[in-house]
Scaffold this active site. Structure first.
Site, PDB file in Angstrom:
ATOM      1  N   SER A 145      35.582  28.146  33.612  1.00 19.51           N
ATOM      2  CA  SER A 145      34.092  29.052  33.954  1.00 19.51           C
ATOM      3  C   SER A 145      33.716  29.431  32.338  1.00 19.51           C
ATOM      4  O   SER A 145      34.766  29.641  31.556  1.00 19.51           O
ATOM      5  CB  SER A 145      34.360  30.182  34.928  1.00 19.51           C
ATOM      6  N   TYR A 158      39.019  36.668  37.848  1.00 18.63           N
ATOM      7  CA  TYR A 158      38.273  35.553  37.988  1.00 18.63           C
ATOM      8  C   TYR A 158      38.849  34.684  36.516  1.00 18.63           C
ATOM      9  O   TYR A 158      38.942  33.714  36.378  1.00 18.63           O
ATOM     10  CB  TYR A 158      36.897  35.472  38.565  1.00 18.63           C
TER      11      TYR A 158
END
Length: 258
Positions: A145, A158
């Protein structure tokens, strides 16, 4: 439908294939000639992906798996080989957002949940398919990501899980070499059901604001990620390994002046 067949005679196993980037990749890979093994913990959405693939003339089969469990990952790999005879490409697309809370409000169980689904699952699926990929000169694809590079407040956990996938990619590329390859895709803000879970009080206005922070002025389409995965799964990228590719619409970069 006319197939371009960039993945002709290849077998692809895709986790998290019941929705979002996983579903888009399943449809595209099948369109390009691959036999697809759809892996998901949600039978209903996984079967829907299979139905869509078959409705368009492609080949796909579904297997349920909780990819945080070793036995399920091994079963998925065994199922792919038993069904189609081999595995040429693995796309570890299963993932989850963390709760949009500051670290002092997070329970340690959230750490386990996020790391298990985002990183442990990729490691386990890699473990049980690596030798098969080496045998077939295949391609392993992980998902990171942009948060792996620049996490924001409430997204540090995350970001850490996705940064781990970026580093895992480099190590796996070395272990799979020279026969097989491993690469990672770092998507930016992507128009999937997961996006709303990153931001409290998510709505169309928030979505527009997020899109406005990209150079393209748009959210990433799941199919954009699928096309990058297609490139990495195909022989077109036979000299590409051990890297992470951004598919983020130029997120957080300075907009040009008119």
């Amino acid at each position: 439908m006319i197939f371009m067949a960039r993945l002709k005679n290849k077998v692809a196993l895709i986790t998290g294939a019941g929705s979002g980037m996983g579903r888009a990749s399943s449809l595209l890979f099948a369109q390009e000639g691959a036999k697809v093994v759809v892996v998901d913990f949600n039978k209903e959405t996984g079967m829907k992906t299979v139905e869509e693939v078959k409705a368009k003339g492609g080949q796909a089969e579904f297997i349920y798996a909780d990819v945080t469990k070793a036995e399920d990952c091994k079963a998925a790999a065994d199922f792919a080989i038993a069904t189609y005879g081999k595995i040429d490409a693995v796309f570890c697309c299963a993932g989850v957002a963390q709760k949009a809370e500051m670290i002092w409000d997070l329970d340690e169980r959230e750490f386990d949940r996020v790391m298990n689904i985002n990183t442990r699952s990729a490691w386990l699926m890699s473990k049980y398919t690596a030798l098969e990929l080496k045998k077939n000169h295949g391609s392993l694809i992980l998902v990171g990501s942009t948060a792996a590079l620049r996490p924001r407040a409430t997204q540090g956990l995350y970001g850490a899980s996705k940064a781990a996938n970026n580093i895992l990619t480099i190590g796996l590329a070395s272990e799979l070499a020279p026969e097989a390859r491993c690469n990672c895709i770092n998507p930016g803000p992507t128009e999937t059901p997961m996006l709303a879970t990153f931001v409290q009080e998510y709505n169309d206005q928030v979505a527009a604001q997020i899109a406005g922070n990209t150079l393209t002025g748009k959210l990433v389409d799941p199919m954009d990620v699928a096309y990058m995965a297609l490139f990495l799964a195909s022989d077109e990228s036979k000299s590409v390994t051990g890297i992470s590719m951004l598919v983020d619409g130029g997120a957080d970069k300075a907009r040009p002046k008119n």
